[in-house]
Write an enzyme that holds these catalytic residues in place. Structure first.
Site, PDB file in Angstrom:
ATOM      1  CE  LYS A 111      -6.563  11.432  22.740  1.00  0.00           C
ATOM      2  NZ  LYS A 111      -6.951  12.749  23.439  1.00  0.00           N
ATOM      3  CE  LYS A 194     -11.676   6.800  22.114  1.00  0.00           C
ATOM      4  NZ  LYS A 194     -10.970   7.253  23.467  1.00  0.00           N
ATOM      5  CE  LYS A 197     -15.996  15.922  22.053  1.00  0.00           C
ATOM      6  NZ  LYS A 197     -15.027  15.823  22.947  1.00  0.00           N
TER       7      LYS A 197
HETATM    8  P1  AMP Z   1     -13.644  13.266  25.484  1.00  0.00           P
HETATM    9  O1  AMP Z   1     -14.470  13.683  24.152  1.00  0.00           O
HETATM   10  O2  AMP Z   1     -12.426  12.382  25.069  1.00  0.00           O
HETATM   11  O3  AMP Z   1     -13.363  14.626  26.266  1.00  0.00           O
HETATM   12  O4  AMP Z   1     -14.392  12.281  26.472  1.00  0.00           O
HETATM   13  C1  AMP Z   1     -15.364  13.094  27.196  1.00  0.00           C
HETATM   14  C2  AMP Z   1     -16.059  11.890  27.894  1.00  0.00           C
HETATM   15  O5  AMP Z   1     -17.008  11.073  26.887  1.00  0.00           O
HETATM   16  C3  AMP Z   1     -15.365  10.852  28.758  1.00  0.00           C
HETATM   17  O6  AMP Z   1     -15.896  10.459  30.043  1.00  0.00           O
HETATM   18  C4  AMP Z   1     -15.239   9.640  27.783  1.00  0.00           C
HETATM   19  O7  AMP Z   1     -14.793   8.535  28.358  1.00  0.00           O
HETATM   20  C5  AMP Z   1     -16.405   9.487  27.046  1.00  0.00           C
HETATM   21  N1  AMP Z   1     -16.486   9.110  25.735  1.00  0.00           N
HETATM   22  C6  AMP Z   1     -15.959   9.614  24.695  1.00  0.00           C
HETATM   23  N2  AMP Z   1     -15.615   8.746  23.747  1.00  0.00           N
HETATM   24  C7  AMP Z   1     -16.783   7.751  23.940  1.00  0.00           C
HETATM   25  C8  AMP Z   1     -17.243   6.672  23.122  1.00  0.00           C
HETATM   26  N3  AMP Z   1     -16.974   6.260  21.973  1.00  0.00           N
HETATM   27  N4  AMP Z   1     -17.794   5.680  23.950  1.00  0.00           N
HETATM   28  C9  AMP Z   1     -18.125   5.995  25.329  1.00  0.00           C
HETATM   29  N5  AMP Z   1     -17.731   7.117  26.064  1.00  0.00           N
HETATM   30  C10 AMP Z   1     -17.113   7.888  25.225  1.00  0.00           C
END
Ligand code: AMP
Ligand code: TRP
Length: 332
Positions: A111, A194, A197
């Site tokens: 990041k 990956k 958002k």
């Molecule tokens: P975040 O959007 O970073 O707050 O992620 C929220 C949850 O979604 C966390 O448990 C992450 O590990 C999971 N997550 C985010 N992006 C991915 C992705 N591309 N594939 C699988 N899990 C994800």
């Protein structure tokens, strides 16, 4: 009963990676656990954020989680900034964690990129707050996608050092619950990145709010290679985009890569993509419709979050009070 805790950031619309990597698992775990699910708005301000929309994004995400099947009556759904225990314990953990530990965090390196001197100090200490999120509830099981594995190892290191330094057995060990398929959903435009958002291209992800036409168009345009799908899992080696789409299908259809290839092996991407788009639309459109219905009454969603925060605070406050006593604070 073991306690579950997990969190998701209200930065942008939740996507298929969030759903398959985490939220779907959150829903399933409600059957036989006490669960706390948190919209982590404190974490959202570690990077540049839009202060004019953060509150609405927090509410929107809570509505999407309920639409996915989170039950705010039987479990606890709340936003992080409403429960001060997180910040209190987060500070203690910032003083327990070592610079060397945080320096090893790959998500920080990704990041921060080349801009290390200019990112917020909050981005660096982010994993300390995440450890506090979980341990303020003495939660022991944490359903997340694969990208959070290292942060959970750090949370365990923090808990152990706290227990050791203050000669207590206060914080429990934490277990990461990572799904067998689609633990890391990749970008539709680049199989080595990956799904995220924060990707500038909306074509790279399926948002939980996308309508049927948008989903179909994104899948049709998803990057692939010219070969037909292999019949064996080994044939996905070196084909990250094919592996990703097969993994998404497998997760949505509750099977595995081999199960999908048994059906689509030898066929071109045309047939497979149209089946995948149909499956995605079938699974995701009810979620989008329910989110829209819930957001027609924002006051109702806010009331759910307010009640969730009260229930969360009732669990966390005595634990964090005790942690403060253990550290040695005078609590007159
Ligand atoms: P975040 O959007 O970073 O707050 O992620 C929220 C949850 O979604 C966390 O448990 C992450 O590990 C999971 N997550 C985010 N992006 C991915 C992705 N591309 N594939 C699988 N899990 C994800
Ligand atoms: N760091 C997680 C992410 O970006 C979100 C998060 C914050 C979290 N606190 C948590 C996940 C506690 C699990 C437990 O995805």
């Amino acid at each position: 009963m073991q306690r579950i805790f997990s969190g998701i950031q209200p930065t942008g619309v939740p996507h298929l990676g969030n759903y398959l990597g985490a939220v779907r698992n959150w829903v399933a775990l409600q059957q036989n656990h006490d669960c706390l699910y948190c919209v982590v708005d404190l974490h959202a301000i570690t990077a540049d954020h839009d202060h004019k929309t953060l509150a609405a994004q927090t509410r929107d995400l809570a509505a999407a989680l309920i639409a996915c099947g989170i039950d705010p009556d039987r479990h606890v759904l709340f936003n992080q900034s409403a429960v001060h225990a997180h910040v209190r314990l987060g500070w203690i953990f910032t003083c327990v964690a070592r610079m060397g530990w945080l320096n090893r965090m790959t998500q920080f390196k990704d990041k921060a990129g080349k801009d290390r001197e200019n990112v917020s100090t909050g981005l660096f200490t982010y994993p300390n707050l995440m450890a506090a999120d979980i341990l303020a509830y003495h939660a022991t099981r944490v359903p997340v996608g694969d990208d959070q594995r290292q942060h959970l190892e750090l949370a365990n290191d923090i808990a152990q050092k706290f227990n050791h330094d203050f000669e207590v057995e206060f914080f429990p060990a934490i277990e990461a619950l990572i799904p067998p398929t689609a633990a890391r959903v990749m970008s539709l435009r680049d199989g080595s990145k990956k799904m995220s958002k924060s990707d500038t291209s909306d074509q790279s992800r399926i948002n939980l709010t996308d309508d049927a036409d948008t989903i179909s168009a994104k899948i049709r345009r998803a990057k692939t290679d010219p070969e037909p799908l292999p019949s064996e899992v080994e044939g996905l080696e070196g084909r990250p985009e094919a592996r990703n789409l097969v993994g998404i299908y497998a997760a949505l259809d509750d099977t595995d890569h081999a199960g999908v290839l048994a059906r689509f092996g030898g066929q071109g991407f045309g047939t497979f993509k149209s089946a995948l788009a149909d499956l995605l639309v079938a699974k995701l459109s009810p979620i989008a419709a329910e989110t829209t219905r819930l957001l027609a009454d924002p006051g109702h969603v806010d009331a759910i979050l307010r009640r969730g925060a009260e229930r969360a605070a009732a669990i966390a406050n005595p634990i964090v009070d005790e942690a403060e006593r253990i550290v040695g604070f005078l609590k007159p």
